[in-house]
Design a protein around this motif. Structure first.
Motif, short mmCIF file in Angstrom:
data_model
loop_
_atom_site.label_atom_id
_atom_site.label_comp_id
_atom_site.label_asym_id
_atom_site.label_seq_id
_atom_site.Cartn_x
_atom_site.Cartn_y
_atom_site.Cartn_z
N PHE A 84 2.47 -12.20 4.13
CA PHE A 84 1.82 -12.29 5.43
C PHE A 84 0.94 -11.06 5.67
CE2 PHE A 84 1.51 -11.31 9.94
CZ PHE A 84 0.87 -12.45 10.39
N CYS A 85 1.46 -9.89 5.35
CA CYS A 85 0.66 -8.66 5.53
C CYS A 85 -0.66 -8.79 4.77
CB CYS A 85 1.43 -7.44 5.03
SG CYS A 85 2.91 -7.06 5.99
N ASN A 86 -0.60 -9.38 3.59
CA ASN A 86 -1.79 -9.52 2.75
C ASN A 86 -2.73 -10.61 3.26
OD1 ASN A 86 -3.39 -8.82 0.47
ND2 ASN A 86 -2.67 -10.68 -0.53
N SER A 87 -2.31 -11.42 4.22
CA SER A 87 -3.19 -12.48 4.72
C SER A 87 -4.36 -11.90 5.51
CB SER A 87 -2.40 -13.48 5.57
OG SER A 87 -1.94 -12.89 6.76
N CYS A 88 -4.26 -10.63 5.87
CA CYS A 88 -5.34 -9.96 6.57
C CYS A 88 -6.14 -9.14 5.56
CB CYS A 88 -4.76 -9.05 7.66
SG CYS A 88 -6.02 -8.21 8.62
N HIS A 89 -7.43 -9.36 5.47
CA HIS A 89 -8.23 -8.72 4.42
C HIS A 89 -8.19 -7.20 4.47
CE1 HIS A 89 -11.20 -8.40 7.64
NE2 HIS A 89 -11.82 -7.51 6.90
N VAL A 90 -7.94 -6.60 5.62
CA VAL A 90 -7.91 -5.13 5.70
C VAL A 90 -6.69 -4.57 4.95
CG1 VAL A 90 -9.21 -4.99 7.85
CG2 VAL A 90 -6.72 -5.05 7.92
N MET A 91 -5.74 -5.44 4.61
CA MET A 91 -4.54 -4.99 3.90
C MET A 91 -4.63 -5.26 2.39
SD MET A 91 -2.84 -3.55 6.19
CE MET A 91 -1.31 -3.25 5.34
N ASP A 92 -5.76 -5.77 1.92
CA ASP A 92 -5.91 -6.11 0.50
C ASP A 92 -5.56 -4.94 -0.42
OD1 ASP A 92 -6.62 -8.71 0.94
OD2 ASP A 92 -8.78 -8.39 0.68
N GLU A 93 -6.15 -3.79 -0.15
CA GLU A 93 -5.93 -2.63 -1.03
C GLU A 93 -4.46 -2.19 -0.99
OE1 GLU A 93 -7.35 1.98 -1.72
OE2 GLU A 93 -8.52 0.71 -0.39
N ALA A 94 -3.90 -2.13 0.20
CA ALA A 94 -2.49 -1.72 0.33
C ALA A 94 -1.59 -2.69 -0.42
CB ALA A 94 -2.09 -1.64 1.80
N TYR A 95 -1.87 -3.98 -0.30
CA TYR A 95 -1.06 -4.99 -0.98
C TYR A 95 -1.20 -4.88 -2.50
CZ TYR A 95 0.98 -9.48 -2.25
OH TYR A 95 1.76 -10.45 -2.82
N GLN A 96 -2.44 -4.76 -2.96
CA GLN A 96 -2.68 -4.70 -4.41
C GLN A 96 -2.03 -3.46 -5.02
OE1 GLN A 96 -3.96 -7.22 -6.08
NE2 GLN A 96 -4.27 -8.29 -4.16
N THR A 97 -2.12 -2.33 -4.33
CA THR A 97 -1.54 -1.11 -4.89
C THR A 97 -0.02 -1.15 -4.83
OG1 THR A 97 -1.85 0.01 -2.76
CG2 THR A 97 -3.56 0.34 -4.44
N TRP A 98 0.55 -1.77 -3.79
CA TRP A 98 2.01 -1.94 -3.68
C TRP A 98 2.52 -2.83 -4.81
CZ3 TRP A 98 3.89 -6.93 -2.67
CH2 TRP A 98 5.27 -7.03 -2.53
N GLU B 13 3.21 10.84 -1.71
CA GLU B 13 2.38 10.00 -0.85
C GLU B 13 1.82 8.78 -1.58
OE1 GLU B 13 -1.03 12.09 0.63
OE2 GLU B 13 -1.54 12.89 -1.32
N ASP B 14 1.70 8.84 -2.88
CA ASP B 14 1.13 7.72 -3.63
C ASP B 14 2.17 6.89 -4.37
OD1 ASP B 14 -1.49 8.22 -2.88
OD2 ASP B 14 -1.79 9.66 -4.50
N VAL B 15 3.42 7.05 -4.04
CA VAL B 15 4.47 6.33 -4.77
C VAL B 15 4.33 4.82 -4.63
CG1 VAL B 15 6.95 5.85 -4.80
CG2 VAL B 15 6.15 8.18 -4.81
N VAL B 16 4.06 4.35 -3.45
CA VAL B 16 4.02 2.91 -3.21
C VAL B 16 2.61 2.35 -3.25
CG1 VAL B 16 4.64 1.07 -1.61
CG2 VAL B 16 6.15 3.02 -1.91
N HIS B 17 1.66 3.06 -2.73
CA HIS B 17 0.29 2.54 -2.68
C HIS B 17 -0.59 3.37 -3.61
CE1 HIS B 17 1.33 -0.29 0.39
NE2 HIS B 17 1.92 0.67 1.08
N ALA B 18 -0.22 3.37 -4.88
CA ALA B 18 -0.96 4.14 -5.88
C ALA B 18 -1.89 3.21 -6.64
CB ALA B 18 0.02 4.79 -6.84
#
Length: 175
Positions: free
Chosen positions: A35-49, A138-143
Motif C-alpha cells: 500500500f505504501c508503494n501505491s503512492c508514486h512518491v514512495m517508489d524510491e523508499a519501497y525499491q530501496t527497502w 541511516e542507510d540500513v533499510v533504504h540503501a
C-alpha cells in the motif's frame, strides 16, 4: 414488534458489522508495504527497502510505535500525507525519524560489542553517548545497495579520527 421494525434492526446491525469488518480490513491493508508503494512518491523508499535485509519487515515496525495509540498516530499522519498527495503539495524530500526503541525491539543484543568481519563495534559506548542508531545506520533499510547496510569508514570518520594509523586497532582486530 412488527416485522418491518425487526428487519430494520437486522439491517442496521448487519451494516454496522460490515462497516467494522471493512474498516479493520482497510486498516490492515493500508499498513502493508504494498500500500505504501501505491503512492508514486514512495517508489524510491519501497525499491530501496525491497533490496535490503529488512525486506521482510513491515514498514510500521520501524515507522510506528506499537499498540493501538501508535497505529492511530500513524493513520492520522497517513491522512495528512494523503492530503498532501491529493493537493499536489508533497515535500521534495520525505523524511521519517526512527527512534532507537523501535530498532531495539528486534535488535535486543545491541548493547554488546558486535564484530563484523574484522571490525569491532562497541554499540554500548555509542549508546552511552546518546547517539541514535540512525547516526551510523541511516542507510540500513533504504540503501541503494546491500553494501550500505553496514556503516562505511566515512560514516565512522564523521566522529572518529581515522587518519591516525595508530588508532586502527581500536576498531580493526587482527584475529
Amino acid at each position: 414488534m412488527a416485522i418491518k421494525d425487526y428487519l430494520n434492526w437486522k439491517v442496521i446491525v448487519g451494516v454496522f458489522i460490515l462497516l467494522i469488518v471493512f474498516s479493520v480490513g482497510a486498516i490492515e491493508y493500508t499498513s502493508t508495504p504494498q500500500f505504501c508503494n501505491s503512492c508514486h512518491v514512495m517508489d524510491e523508499a519501497y525499491q530501496t527497502w525491497e533490496n535490503t535485509t529488512h525486506k521482510d519487515v513491515n514498514c510500521l515496525k520501524c515507522h510506528a510505535d506499537s499498540g493501538i495509540i501508535g497505529k492511530v498516530k500513524v493513520k492520522i499522519a497517513g491522512t495528512r500525507q494523503l492530503y498532501q498527495v491529493v493537493t499536489n503539495n508533497v515535500p521534495e524530500e520525505i523524511v521519517a525519524h526512527v527512534p532507537d526503541k523501535r530498532c531495539i525491539k528486534c535488535h535486543k543484543d545491541i548493547g554488546q560489542v558486535s564484530k563484523v568481519e574484522n571490525i569491532k563495534i562497541p554499540h554500548d559506548s555509542h549508546m552511552e553517548k546518546d547517539l541514535e542508531c540512525v547516526t551510523c545506520h541511516e542507510d540500513v533499510v533504504h540503501a541503494e545497495s546491500l553494501k550500505a547496510s553496514k556503516p562505511s569508514m566515512d560514516t565512522c570518520a564523521k566522529c572518529h579520527d581515522v587518519t591516525d594509523i595508530n588508532n586502527c586497532a581500536q576498531c580493526h582486530s587482527t584475529d
